[in-house]
Design a protein around this motif. Structure first.
Motif: not given
Length: 428
Positions: A127, A225, A227, A315, A345
């Protein structure tokens, strides 16, 4: 220049456009908005060749070139003075505003600007950062600077070959590439401090021997994300260079990479103990096959182990259909849920070829078995695509070095020859 010289000398001329008029968005299409407005460059020995050039319908000076996305490169042999003239195209003032500016460079050694295909490729993003693999180590080094700008910024699209435009743009973020990570034969570099869910284009400029070498742009998009986090430069799973499930409150990036690497390394050691019982590095008459050795088996197993023990985050985007959503307690590797607890995720499943290669390369006494199509294969693995724009599954190393195993042409059932002395297990 000394006009008494009689021998011709070669002069290299380059013209870099620093700025050009910008389209009025309401008056032109998006394609025109990013349109290249090429400058016409004339290189001559005799200034009379430039007489009334602006009024001439078909001027034919000795050397005439058009700029291409902000760069015009030419040369001329001369024994006297060299003259360079630059003319801009006629434009509709109601559709464009602004003016041109350009830099002219002349050298007797070589062109001061060159343009090459990007000597690097995107490995992955998280990210807030992106990591790239260097493909041509001779074209990118500590003398290289990167220029990164947001993809929806049109200011550089039409001038992407111009060093002047890249280096003077207020919208580009420049970074000296002096932090390279060498892992065996692979070199990586990273761009950080990026925004999540943002699309960028990166160019590199390498300065050497009075020449600026500009690369083509490479587009990339950061993940949404948080995470997931990028890891690379691992000791054991050295080909891993992608985003993985993470918990930043538990591990920093270095600790996270080491934790994943140790997970894979400990499992691999147990496998080696079992492999030592298989006659695969003996003479051909005693081996289980003359086509494979213990090294082939251990290499295939290691690739599969690293890809499955260290899952790759995906993603939302064009390849979303190939992702498997992971909510708490559904990770492929149970230790991820029990120790990391990364939260939700998406996983890009490993390529099924890696599983089939273990069955091809290893003795059946090891008991390896891949799930069959329609009976668990699609839930655990993806299928490799030869389309370079289509990442349908996770594999280790570069795309060019990863090929589809011919094992897919043979019925999986033919490989399910299991030893009665050992318990078979499925490679999920």
């Amino acid at each position: 220049m000394d006009s008494e010289k009689t021998a011709d000398e070669l002069f290299y001329v380059s013209v870099s456009t620093c700025a050009q008029p910008i389209a009025v968005a309401s008056e032109v299409s998006l394609q025109d908005y990013k349109q290249d407005l090429p400058l016409q460059v004339y290189i001559v020995n005799d200034p009379s060749e430039l007489s009334n050039l602006a009024e001439s319908e078909s001027p034919v000076p000795r050397s005439t070139i058009l700029s291409d996305f902000g760069l015009a490169v030419g040369n001329i042999s001369a024994y006297s003075d060299v003259y360079v003239a630059v003319y801009a195209p006629n434009i509709d003032d109601t559709k464009w505003y602004g003016s041109w500016s350009a830099v002219i460079s002349i050298s007797q050694k070589s062109s001061t600007v060159s343009y090459i295909e990007a000597p690097f490729m995107l490995s992955d993003t998280d990210s807030k950062s992106a990591v790239f693999t260097v493909q041509d180590k001779a074209a990118i080094d500590s003398n290289t600077t990167s220029y990164v700008y947001t993809y929806d910024d049109p200011s550089l699209d039409s001038l992407q070959k111009s060093y002047c435009a890249l280096s003077t743009s207020t919208n580009a973020v420049s970074t000296a590439l002096d932090q390279f990570v060498q892992v065996q034969n692979t070199t990586y570099f990273e761009i950080s401090d990026l925004d999540p869910s943002a699309t960028y284009t990166i160019y590199t400029v390498t300065s050497m021997n009075n020449t600026k070498t500009i690369s083509t742009g490479v587009q990339f998009t950061t993940k949404s994300n948080s995470n997931c986090e990028l890891i690379y430069g691992l000791d054991f799973c050295s080909e891993v260079a992608y985003s993985v499930p993470a918990n930043t409150s538990l591990f920093n990036r270095t600790q996270l990479g080491r934790w994943y690497d140790n997970q894979a390394k400990s499992v691999y050691q147990n496998f080696i103990y079992s492999l030592q019982m298989i006659p695969c590095n003996v003479n051909e008459d005693s081996r289980y096959t003359i086509l494979r050795t213990c090294d082939d088996c251990s290499s295939s197993y290691k690739q599969w182990l690293c890809a499955t023990t260290i899952p790759r985050c995906g993603d939302e985007g064009p390849n979303s259909m190939y992702l498997k959503e992971r909510v708490p307690s559904t990770s492929r590797n149970t230790a991820i849920d029990e120790i990391l607890s990364p939260g939700n995720y998406s996983e890009l499943l490993p390529c099924s070829d890696m599983c089939f290669r273990i069955m091809r390369d290893c003795h059946s006494n090891l008991g390896f078995s891949c799930p069959e199509s329609g009976r668990g294969l699609e839930d655990s693995y993806g299928v490799f695509s030869t389309n370079p724009e289509n990442y349908t599954c996770n594999f280790l190393g570069s795309r060019s070095s990863y090929y589809i195993s011919s094992v897919s042409e043979v019925s999986v059932n033919k490989f399910l020859v299991l030893s009665s002395l050992m318990t078979s297990f499925l490679l999920f």
